[in-house]
Scaffold this motif. Structure first.
Motif, PDB file in Angstrom:
ATOM      1  N   GLN A 155      52.504  29.970  12.057  1.00  0.00           N
ATOM      2  CA  GLN A 155      51.061  30.162  11.928  1.00  0.00           C
ATOM      3  C   GLN A 155      50.629  31.467  12.594  1.00  0.00           C
ATOM      4  OE1 GLN A 155      52.383  27.182  12.452  1.00  0.00           O
ATOM      5  NE2 GLN A 155      51.552  26.022  10.740  1.00  0.00           N
ATOM      6  N   GLN A 168      43.432  37.235  18.313  1.00  0.00           N
ATOM      7  CA  GLN A 168      42.931  36.386  17.220  1.00  0.00           C
ATOM      8  C   GLN A 168      44.022  35.444  16.734  1.00  0.00           C
ATOM      9  OE1 GLN A 168      41.782  39.680  14.735  1.00  0.00           O
ATOM     10  NE2 GLN A 168      39.598  39.327  15.043  1.00  0.00           N
ATOM     11  N   LEU A 172      43.950  29.711  18.936  1.00  0.00           N
ATOM     12  CA  LEU A 172      44.050  28.254  18.990  1.00  0.00           C
ATOM     13  C   LEU A 172      44.978  27.823  20.129  1.00  0.00           C
ATOM     14  CD1 LEU A 172      43.280  25.658  17.410  1.00  0.00           C
ATOM     15  CD2 LEU A 172      45.452  25.910  16.226  1.00  0.00           C
ATOM     16  N   ARG A 176      43.994  25.683  23.499  1.00  0.00           N
ATOM     17  CA  ARG A 176      44.657  24.415  23.825  1.00  0.00           C
ATOM     18  C   ARG A 176      45.308  24.467  25.198  1.00  0.00           C
ATOM     19  NH1 ARG A 176      47.423  23.315  18.346  1.00  0.00           N
ATOM     20  NH2 ARG A 176      45.726  22.329  17.199  1.00  0.00           N
TER      21      ARG A 176
END
Lengths: 262, 246
Positions: A155, A168, A172, A176
């Motif tokens: 990803q 960027q 995620l 987390r």
């Protein structure tokens, strides 16, 4: 026996519990007796020595001893957190820098806002809690980021290939990791006093302070630990992420992980 | 025929091992160039150099005549899109995935445009609202294709995007890429394991062995049987990958 060691008979009393634990270990063939003995002796020696050292330091004036003690705490905490985040490139640096930011920023603010005076008796125990918490958060953040970046390499590279910057592309994972680092302290702040009485407060009450006094101190402690966790966690998040990317926004995993992939 | 990408004497070393050795390759514009070779031959690494997911030495790779190491790397990657073995979709809906690239530079895609992109990738526009996690492998890879197309790239790099797909889904992706080459004039560099796939799709091909290009030319010519080297090396590669898969 000097008055300062008047608790020794009580310690001897508490030793009965250790003997019981060793008995259980032996009876059930757990094989922990030796380790328990070592742990108990080590704890005794370490704490008595620290007690004497603090006794001496509390009697001093000026910032030298405070700064020295805090520096030693940060060094040990950085080393420990760095080991937890092993395989993060330059992990020792990342960990030590994160713990330093968490601890020094928090202590600085507490002193500036006149929450605690700049005296060894206040700053050293407070620093212990702040450094310890920064260490825990830093270790959690580093380990989580390392694992997630490896696990979610596809990803992250897909995002990079679409023109995302390194930040960027790992947004995620960063979010987390920070949440993983902060959740324990936020949870324990939510339930403080309901499940267990925290250490600082218990200590004050046992030492004879009124519960209300103890509770107020504990509130300050929880607030400052949240702050320290956030400062250390944020620093660890950014510094750790940086180690996995080049300036040209390329993902570089440590050699052992790369080798395993091929 | 103009070349969109030129690779000139590319050498790449990682630790003690030479990954690529004196690789030179011309990628013609608007054509599909296939890279084949046994696993570990360096073809994926070569592909990753083309959009600087792996940094090539300066002066070795040129896009429309410009040394890619002198270009802004983020702009380069918007011009040179890439698909990987896994679709690697992000959390969220199909539409959010497709809109990701333009959003990075502050552009919002209209629902119409997202539908168009999905259609270009061979999907129903109505799929936009679906959670990405609920797609089949073939659908996911085509969403990844739509996501790459959203940046309006000149070049598409394909790193074995069909290796995990069943034959029907594989054919669907192949047909879509062929269509995009014809309709958009897209330049494609396609790393592939399957020689049948190269026969079905490639305009040009190059065989990589141990980091060196050992054969290049048109598939019709190279796969005619006149090049025993190719057949032999590739058979070895197929064998190796079969062994790895076992």
């Amino acid at each position: 026996m000097p008055e300062s060691l008047s608790w020794l008979p009580r310690i001897a009393g508490a030793l009965v519990l250790v003997l019981a634990a060793m008995g259980i270990s032996r009876w059930q063939n757990v094989g922990l007796e030796r380790e328990m003995l070592v742990a108990v002796v080590r704890a005794f020696i370490q704490l008595i020595l620290i007690g004497y050292a603090l006794d001496l330091i509390f009697g001093t004036e000026g910032p030298f001893w405070i700064l020295l003690v805090v520096a030693v705490m940060i060094t040990i905490a950085g080393y420990t957190a760095g080991k937890r985040g092993k395989n993060v490139p330059r992990g020792q640096f990342v960990a030590t820098a994160s713990v330093s930011v968490g601890a020094l920023l928090t202590l600085g603010l507490l002193i500036l806002l006149d929450v605690f005076p700049f005296e060894p008796r206040y700053i050293i125990p407070i620093a212990g809690m702040v450094v310890g918490n920064s260490m825990t958060v830093t270790g959690l953040v580093m380990a989580r980021l390392r694992d997630d970046v490896r696990l979610q390499k596809p990803q992250i590279e897909a995002a990079l290939a679409l023109g995302a910057t390194r930040r960027q592309a790992s947004q995620l994972q960063m979010r987390r990791a920070l949440s993983t680092g902060m959740t324990p302290i936020v949870d324990s702040t939510k339930t403080v006093g309901l499940i267990a009485l925290p250490g600082a407060m218990t200590g004050m009450i046992l030492a004879g302070a009124s519960p209300l006094e103890a509770v107020q101190l504990q509130i300050i402690v929880m607030y400052m630990l949240i702050g320290a966790g956030a400062f250390a966690g944020l620093t660890a998040t950014f510094l750790t992420t940086r180690q996995f990317f080049t300036a040209a926004h390329q993902l570089v995993l440590p050699p052992d992980a790369e080798a395993a992939r091929r | 025929m103009s070349n969109r990408i030129s690779v000139k004497n590319l050498n790449l070393q990682l630790g003690d091992s030479q990954i690529l050795q004196n690789v030179s390759l011309d990628v013609p514009a608007g054509k599909i160039t296939s890279l084949i070779g046994p696993s570990g031959s360096g073809k994926s690494t070569l592909l990753r150099c083309l959009n600087r997911l792996w940094e090539p030495p300066p002066g070795t790779i040129f896009l429309d005549g410009q040394d890619i190491t002198t270009l802004d790397v983020l702009a380069l990657r918007r011009r040179v899109g890439m698909l990987f073995q896994s679709a690697a979709l992000f959390e969220g809906t199909v539409a959010q995935n497709v809109a990701f690239g333009p959003q990075l530079c502050g552009r919002t895609l209209s629902a119409n445009r997202i539908g168009e992109l999905l259609e270009m990738a061979g999907l129903e526009p109505g799929m936009a609202a679906k959670p990405a996690a609920e797609l089949s492998g073939g659908q996911a890879q085509r969403v990844a294709l739509a996501r790459a197309l959203a940046n309006e790239p000149d070049v598409l790099l394909l790193d074995e995007p069909t290796s995990a797909l069943d034959p029907a889904a594989t054919r669907h992706v192949e047909e879509t890429v062929l269509r995009l080459r014809d309709s958009l004039g897209l330049t494609v560099v396609w790393v592939s394991h399957a020689i049948e796939q190269v026969e079905r799709t490639a305009d040009r091909m190059a065989l990589l062995v141990d980091g060196q290009i050992v054969e290049r030319g048109s598939p019709a010519h190279l796969l005619s049987g006149a090049h025993p080297h190719l057949t032999e090396e590739f058979a070895r590669g197929q064998l190796e990958s079969a062994r790895e898969g076992a």
